[in-house]
Design an enzyme around this catalytic site. Structure first.
Site, PDB file in Angstrom:
ATOM      1  N   LEU A  65       0.854  -1.179   0.000  1.00 35.71           N
ATOM      2  CA  LEU A  65       0.000   0.000   0.000  1.00 35.71           C
ATOM      3  C   LEU A  65       0.891   1.230   0.000  1.00 35.71           C
ATOM      4  O   LEU A  65       1.983   1.212   0.588  1.00 35.71           O
ATOM      5  CB  LEU A  65      -0.906   0.027   1.243  1.00 35.71           C
ATOM      6  CG  LEU A  65      -1.972  -1.063   1.370  1.00 35.71           C
ATOM      7  CD1 LEU A  65      -2.707  -0.924   2.708  1.00 35.71           C
ATOM      8  CD2 LEU A  65      -2.967  -1.016   0.216  1.00 35.71           C
ATOM      9  N   ASP A  66       0.439   2.298  -0.642  1.00 33.56           N
ATOM     10  CA  ASP A  66       1.183   3.554  -0.625  1.00 33.56           C
ATOM     11  C   ASP A  66       1.381   4.030   0.817  1.00 33.56           C
ATOM     12  O   ASP A  66       0.593   3.702   1.708  1.00 33.56           O
ATOM     13  CB  ASP A  66       0.431   4.641  -1.390  1.00 33.56           C
ATOM     14  CG  ASP A  66       0.338   4.346  -2.877  1.00 33.56           C
ATOM     15  OD1 ASP A  66       1.145   3.543  -3.377  1.00 33.56           O
ATOM     16  OD2 ASP A  66      -0.557   4.915  -3.529  1.00 33.56           O
ATOM     17  N   ARG A  67       2.403   4.842   1.023  1.00 33.56           N
ATOM     18  CA  ARG A  67       2.699   5.361   2.365  1.00 33.56           C
ATOM     19  C   ARG A  67       1.454   5.984   3.021  1.00 33.56           C
ATOM     20  O   ARG A  67       1.156   5.738   4.192  1.00 33.56           O
ATOM     21  CB  ARG A  67       3.796   6.427   2.286  1.00 33.56           C
ATOM     22  CG  ARG A  67       4.188   6.999   3.646  1.00 33.56           C
ATOM     23  CD  ARG A  67       4.889   8.351   3.501  1.00 33.56           C
ATOM     24  NE  ARG A  67       6.178   8.226   2.856  1.00 33.56           N
ATOM     25  CZ  ARG A  67       7.333   8.077   3.514  1.00 33.56           C
ATOM     26  NH1 ARG A  67       7.342   8.029   4.834  1.00 33.56           N
ATOM     27  NH2 ARG A  67       8.465   7.992   2.848  1.00 33.56           N
ATOM     28  N   ARG A 167      -5.973   6.245  -7.395  1.00 33.63           N
ATOM     29  CA  ARG A 167      -5.671   7.674  -7.378  1.00 33.63           C
ATOM     30  C   ARG A 167      -5.655   8.251  -8.799  1.00 33.63           C
ATOM     31  O   ARG A 167      -6.204   9.331  -9.058  1.00 33.63           O
ATOM     32  CB  ARG A 167      -4.337   7.910  -6.674  1.00 33.63           C
ATOM     33  CG  ARG A 167      -4.368   7.502  -5.211  1.00 33.63           C
ATOM     34  CD  ARG A 167      -2.973   7.406  -4.602  1.00 33.63           C
ATOM     35  NE  ARG A 167      -2.298   8.688  -4.595  1.00 33.63           N
ATOM     36  CZ  ARG A 167      -1.033   8.836  -4.196  1.00 33.63           C
ATOM     37  NH1 ARG A 167      -0.335   7.793  -3.800  1.00 33.63           N
ATOM     38  NH2 ARG A 167      -0.484  10.034  -4.201  1.00 33.63           N
TER      39      ARG A 167
END
Length: 229
Positions: A65-67, A167
């Protein structure tokens, strides 16, 4: 003896001899972005946790997962399990649901976004095209859950798992995820200091037991109040 995992950014959801499932908070990397990094990550936290049980234990990343994205993350406890899950990920996973707060009101209350994505690794950005330009096909299904004048709470189901897919897709239809600094307007449109994207549910066939397992993470409180995020 099994030790308790205690960390404000990582909460244990499930553990057996093959897998670990955790809830990742926003603001922490899944793994380090370069070798030799001393930055704390979900990987470093879980590595320390499993090695408290046995110094020879290891932990292996299955997906990321992205930060700034929070939610459910699955980890393997052996290289063999990691390789199997990565190889057969699409066949194993039957549900992968995210929830996001996006900017504005969506005209269609549910639909599908289907574009081709090209990752520019040099500039760390992904581009979307409505036609096949050589990129990877990406498909996201969405449904509006709740809306206000400024924000919409959306449930999203991935048919593919491309870098930054949600996104990029939401930005491509003019409704970027609230707080998205890369593809949206960042904090200029966000009542809170975070990316409002959460990996809520993951359902898959357990590779060892062959049983369907389903794991969910609570919706962040700020998502429930659209005037606050």
């Amino acid at each position: 003896m099994r030790y308790e995992l205690k960390h404000p950014k990582v909460q244990l959801i499930y553990e057996d001899e093959h897998l670990l499932v955790v809830n990742k908070d926003r603001g922490i990397l899944t793994v380090a972005t370069h070798s030799g990094s001393t930055q704390q990550t979900v990987f470093s936290i879980l590595k320390a946790y499993v090695r408290r049980q046995n110094p020879r234990n290891g932990i292996y990343v299955v997906h990321r997962l992205d930060r700034e994205t929070s939610g459910v993350l699955v980890w393997a406890k052996s290289p063999k399990m990691q390789q199997y899950m990565r190889t057969y990920w699409r066949e194993l996973v039957s549900e992968r649901a995210y929830v996001a707060v996006v900017e504005g009101k969506l005209e269609q209350k549910q639909g599908q976004i289907r574009t081709w994505l090209t990752e520019d690794k040099k500039n760390c950005v992904t581009y979307s095209s409505p036609y096949d330009d050589g990129g990877a096909l990406a498909i996201t299904n969405y449904k509006v859950l709740k809306e206000s004048e400024d924000y919409t709470l959306v449930e999203l189901h991935l048919e593919t798992g491309r870098t930054n897919q949600i996104r990029v897709h939401m930005a491509s239809i003019g409704h970027p995820v609230v707080g998205d600094r890369k593809y949206g307007h960042g904090n200029d449109s966000s009542p809170v200091d975070r990316l409002c994207l959460h990996a809520q549910t993951l359902q898959f066939i357990h590779p060892a037991t062959e049983q369907v397992v389903r794991f969910s993470s609570p919706l962040p409180k700020c998502f429930k109040y659209l005037n606050k995020c």
